[in-house]
Design a protein around this motif. Sequence first.
Motif, PDB file in Angstrom:
ATOM      1  N   SER A  62       0.834  -1.448   0.019  1.00 13.77           N
ATOM      2  CA  SER A  62       0.053   0.037  -0.009  1.00 13.77           C
ATOM      3  C   SER A  62       0.709   1.302  -0.008  1.00 13.77           C
ATOM      4  O   SER A  62       0.358   2.500  -0.360  1.00 13.77           O
ATOM      5  N   VAL A  63       2.174   1.319   0.282  1.00 12.02           N
ATOM      6  CA  VAL A  63       3.094   2.381   0.380  1.00 12.02           C
ATOM      7  C   VAL A  63       4.355   2.436  -0.517  1.00 12.02           C
ATOM      8  O   VAL A  63       4.922   3.370  -0.474  1.00 12.02           O
ATOM      9  N   LYS A  64       4.397   1.244  -1.270  1.00 13.31           N
ATOM     10  CA  LYS A  64       5.295   1.228  -2.362  1.00 13.31           C
ATOM     11  C   LYS A  64       5.485   2.379  -3.046  1.00 13.31           C
ATOM     12  O   LYS A  64       4.338   2.536  -3.775  1.00 13.31           O
ATOM     13  N   GLY A  65       6.527   2.885  -3.300  1.00 13.42           N
ATOM     14  CA  GLY A  65       6.427   4.104  -4.450  1.00 13.42           C
ATOM     15  C   GLY A  65       6.450   5.373  -3.911  1.00 13.42           C
ATOM     16  O   GLY A  65       6.483   6.470  -4.417  1.00 13.42           O
ATOM     17  N   ARG A  66       5.812   5.186  -2.670  1.00 11.14           N
ATOM     18  CA  ARG A  66       5.477   6.526  -1.774  1.00 11.14           C
ATOM     19  C   ARG A  66       6.131   6.800  -0.575  1.00 11.14           C
ATOM     20  O   ARG A  66       6.508   8.072  -0.334  1.00 11.14           O
ATOM     21  N   PHE A  67       6.349   5.916   0.087  1.00 15.22           N
ATOM     22  CA  PHE A  67       7.207   5.846   1.309  1.00 15.22           C
ATOM     23  C   PHE A  67       8.577   5.395   0.949  1.00 15.22           C
ATOM     24  O   PHE A  67       8.832   4.354   0.409  1.00 15.22           O
ATOM     25  N   THR A  68       9.542   6.103   2.032  1.00 15.94           N
ATOM     26  CA  THR A  68      10.690   5.511   2.166  1.00 15.94           C
ATOM     27  C   THR A  68      11.411   5.281   3.440  1.00 15.94           C
ATOM     28  O   THR A  68      10.890   5.960   4.309  1.00 15.94           O
ATOM     29  N   ILE A  69      12.255   4.493   3.933  1.00 14.43           N
ATOM     30  CA  ILE A  69      12.655   4.284   5.260  1.00 14.43           C
ATOM     31  C   ILE A  69      14.205   4.368   5.449  1.00 14.43           C
ATOM     32  O   ILE A  69      14.837   3.491   5.702  1.00 14.43           O
ATOM     33  N   PRO A  70      14.440   5.623   5.193  1.00 14.15           N
ATOM     34  CA  PRO A  70      16.079   5.806   5.500  1.00 14.15           C
ATOM     35  C   PRO A  70      16.435   5.731   6.787  1.00 14.15           C
ATOM     36  O   PRO A  70      15.553   5.906   7.890  1.00 14.15           O
ATOM     37  N   LYS A  71      17.679   5.587   7.046  1.00 12.80           N
ATOM     38  CA  LYS A  71      18.198   5.847   8.434  1.00 12.80           C
ATOM     39  C   LYS A  71      19.501   6.526   8.608  1.00 12.80           C
ATOM     40  O   LYS A  71      20.241   6.312   7.571  1.00 12.80           O
ATOM     41  N   ASP A  72      19.868   6.987   9.559  1.00 15.38           N
ATOM     42  CA  ASP A  72      21.185   7.756   9.851  1.00 15.38           C
ATOM     43  C   ASP A  72      21.811   7.101  11.052  1.00 15.38           C
ATOM     44  O   ASP A  72      21.467   7.294  11.998  1.00 15.38           O
ATOM     45  N   ASN A  73      22.846   5.979  10.643  1.00 11.93           N
ATOM     46  CA  ASN A  73      23.423   5.356  11.747  1.00 11.93           C
ATOM     47  C   ASN A  73      24.153   6.153  12.859  1.00 11.93           C
ATOM     48  O   ASN A  73      24.216   5.895  13.938  1.00 11.93           O
TER      49      ASN A  73
END
Length: 118
Positions: A62-73
């Motif tokens: 339902s969120v593919k292409g619209r949401f991303t989950i980046p992280k900053d270690n």
Amino acid sequence: QVQIVESGGGLVQPGGSLRLSCAASGSIVCIYTMGWYRQAPGKQREVVATITSGGSTNYADSVKGRFTIPKDNAKNTLYLQMNSLKPAATAVYYCKADRPFGPRATYWGQGTEVTVSS
């Protein structure tokens, strides 16, 4: 004691964007499998997106292409960038950390509320 704190929720219009943040203690974000989950009123909690320590990601259809989950270690912070938001995204969003080795352990934040409405 592991601490996870979400922030960034709020009211946004349909089609808008919002970025959630999840600040975790220690090196949790770097070495744990992290994820964003959400729970809409009257519904069960569901997975939105996950990211492994190596950076592999998975998204709900339902969120593919619209949401991303980046992280900053370096900042021990996980994000959820949400674009083209729909009213169906209205929910409390939770950050979750799963220890991927040794004795299993799971930690949750307290949640941050997102409302998509005009």
